[in-house]
Write a protein that holds these residues in place. Structure first.
Motif, PDB file in Angstrom:
ATOM      1  N   PHE A  29       0.807  -1.219   0.000  1.00  0.00           N
ATOM      2  CA  PHE A  29       0.000   0.000   0.000  1.00  0.00           C
ATOM      3  C   PHE A  29       0.845   1.276   0.000  1.00  0.00           C
ATOM      4  O   PHE A  29       0.313   2.375  -0.110  1.00  0.00           O
ATOM      5  N   HIS A  31       2.666   2.965  -1.974  1.00  0.00           N
ATOM      6  CA  HIS A  31       2.679   3.973  -3.033  1.00  0.00           C
ATOM      7  C   HIS A  31       1.381   4.775  -3.161  1.00  0.00           C
ATOM      8  O   HIS A  31       1.315   5.702  -3.961  1.00  0.00           O
ATOM      9  N   PHE A  32       0.376   4.436  -2.366  1.00  0.00           N
ATOM     10  CA  PHE A  32      -0.874   5.197  -2.518  1.00  0.00           C
ATOM     11  C   PHE A  32      -1.667   5.400  -1.236  1.00  0.00           C
ATOM     12  O   PHE A  32      -2.699   6.089  -1.250  1.00  0.00           O
ATOM     13  N   PHE A  33      -1.211   4.823  -0.108  1.00  0.00           N
ATOM     14  CA  PHE A  33      -1.980   5.023   1.120  1.00  0.00           C
ATOM     15  C   PHE A  33      -1.090   4.866   2.345  1.00  0.00           C
ATOM     16  O   PHE A  33      -0.795   3.742   2.753  1.00  0.00           O
ATOM     17  N   ALA A  34      -0.668   5.971   2.904  1.00  0.00           N
ATOM     18  CA  ALA A  34       0.210   5.943   4.072  1.00  0.00           C
ATOM     19  C   ALA A  34      -0.611   5.875   5.350  1.00  0.00           C
ATOM     20  O   ALA A  34      -1.688   6.455   5.435  1.00  0.00           O
ATOM     21  N   HIS A  90      -8.673  10.206  -5.928  1.00  0.00           N
ATOM     22  CA  HIS A  90      -7.247   9.881  -6.088  1.00  0.00           C
ATOM     23  C   HIS A  90      -6.535  11.213  -5.937  1.00  0.00           C
ATOM     24  O   HIS A  90      -6.525  12.018  -6.861  1.00  0.00           O
ATOM     25  N   LYS A  91      -6.004  11.458  -4.736  1.00  0.00           N
ATOM     26  CA  LYS A  91      -5.438  12.774  -4.446  1.00  0.00           C
ATOM     27  C   LYS A  91      -3.926  12.765  -4.451  1.00  0.00           C
ATOM     28  O   LYS A  91      -3.300  11.854  -3.933  1.00  0.00           O
TER      29      LYS A  91
ATOM     30  N   VAL B  92       0.689  10.565  -2.467  1.00  0.00           N
ATOM     31  CA  VAL B  92      -0.535  10.128  -3.134  1.00  0.00           C
ATOM     32  C   VAL B  92      -1.417   9.493  -2.072  1.00  0.00           C
ATOM     33  O   VAL B  92      -0.940   8.716  -1.252  1.00  0.00           O
ATOM     34  N   ARG B  93      -2.674   9.862  -2.056  1.00  0.00           N
ATOM     35  CA  ARG B  93      -3.639   9.156  -1.210  1.00  0.00           C
ATOM     36  C   ARG B  93      -4.803   8.778  -2.109  1.00  0.00           C
ATOM     37  O   ARG B  93      -5.609   9.611  -2.483  1.00  0.00           O
ATOM     38  N   SER B  94      -4.857   7.511  -2.436  1.00  0.00           N
ATOM     39  CA  SER B  94      -5.824   7.088  -3.432  1.00  0.00           C
ATOM     40  C   SER B  94      -6.871   6.130  -2.883  1.00  0.00           C
ATOM     41  O   SER B  94      -6.599   4.954  -2.655  1.00  0.00           O
ATOM     42  N   GLU B  95      -8.054   6.655  -2.691  1.00  0.00           N
ATOM     43  CA  GLU B  95      -9.170   5.793  -2.319  1.00  0.00           C
ATOM     44  C   GLU B  95      -9.538   4.929  -3.521  1.00  0.00           C
ATOM     45  O   GLU B  95     -10.050   3.816  -3.357  1.00  0.00           O
ATOM     46  N   ARG B 118     -12.961   7.139 -12.775  1.00  0.00           N
ATOM     47  CA  ARG B 118     -11.560   7.578 -12.725  1.00  0.00           C
ATOM     48  C   ARG B 118     -11.113   8.112 -14.075  1.00  0.00           C
ATOM     49  O   ARG B 118     -10.470   9.148 -14.166  1.00  0.00           O
TER      50      ARG B 118
END
Lengths: 180, 180
Positions: A29, A31-34, A90-91, B92-95, B118
């Motif tokens: 996870f 690369h997209f959700f810390a 997707h921020k 990046v924070r990607s739901e 998306r």
DNA sequence: ATCCCCATGTAATTTGTTACATGATTGA
DNA sequence: TCAATCATGTAACAAATTACATGGGGAT
């Protein structure tokens, strides 16, 4: 979808402790959700309070009790409902790109150092991707493979773009003096 | 680098109001740095209190006074110091990707709807990029052009990846029933 | 009529980060 | 002997989002 929901999702794969989940946040996870312990442990407590997970405390000698969480049927329903949102965001928040916007105010060496640092970061992700592929991926469902491939595709695009365009940023000294 | 610093950076381009800066956050910064009025106005107040910007109130009839902010020499020094950080992050924070990780628990139609949404989002960014290129870009410094190109490259990579891999996500009904 | 643009701001809430606190076991 | 791994959690803090609050002018 917040940390709570992601933890719940991870638990569909089998029981796990907060420590275990943290490792997953740091690998597949990353690369997209810390998420850090400061988010994960409170999230698990909340899920437990709301009966979306059960918690089994396993005594250990020397270490704190290992708390193994397991998703409940109510938890599964909660997750399924969350996944019904077909407009997940997707921020991106990039201090890197913000810095580059103002590169004309910077020393040329610093600009190149920023780019080198970003490339190093991308390379770290690529190594992580390779490790993940070796270790786990064959057993994964398609969705997880899709996500890994997405990360690889984006990382490759960034790497190529930086390498092919960094030469355009040889800062013009005149502009820097005028700005300073 | 937080909203304060980005606002300060935007003001190196010339005096502007909070409203003006918001428009910039919605156009050229939209793909990598979001900020709403609730962040921008407090940021400008803070910058003003610390003498990093000056504020000129321009009376208007019917509307609230237009407050035009201008960067000071101290503000410029503050910004230059912030830009000295050669390790700016890119988060990046990607739901979206989190959702895709659990696509095997979802209805196939919902998965495809998520992907369509998306793609639509990516297309909105691409249109934004086209508009920006037409309107302003010729006058921009290299850094800003680099950032726009970066956004375009990443968006294109995402679009291609989704189109080429969405077929792998035709969910297996058996897996869904087993999971439910 | 109605909607969008202009133009400002505050307050409550949510969310996550960072630092703190503890401490045994294992391998190099 | 030293670093890393295992293992949990709280409290203070930072930051941003969302909702609230106001209201005229211009275009369709």
């Amino acid at each position: 979808m917040d940390v709570k929901t992601v933890c719940l999702g991870m638990l569909t794969d089998g029981p796990a402790s907060g420590y275990d989940l943290k490792k997953e946040f740091e690998s597949s996870f990353a690369h997209f959700f810390a998420a850090g312990y400061g988010s994960i442990y409170p999230a698990l407590s909340w899920l437990s309070e709301h009966d979306l997970v059960t918690c089994e405390e396993i005594p250990q000698d020397g270490k704190p009790d290992r708390k193994v969480y397991c998703i409940t049927e109510a938890g599964r329903q909660f997750l399924l409902k969350a996944l019904k949102n077909t407009q997940p965001c997707h921020k991106v928040r990039s201090e890197f790109l913000a810095t580059m916007c103002f590169s004309h105010l910077m020393d040329a060496e610093d600009v190149q150092a920023v780019l080198d640092h970003r490339l190093a970061d991308i390379h770290r992700y690529q190594e992580l991707f390779r490790n993940i592929e070796q270790d786990y991926m064959s057993e994964w469902p398609e969705g997880a493979r899709f996500v890994l491939g997405f990360g690889k595709a984006v990382a490759a695009a960034m790497e190529t773009y930086i390498n092919e365009n960094r030469h355009t940023l040889a800062a013009d000294p005149a502009a820097r003096i005028a700005a300073g």
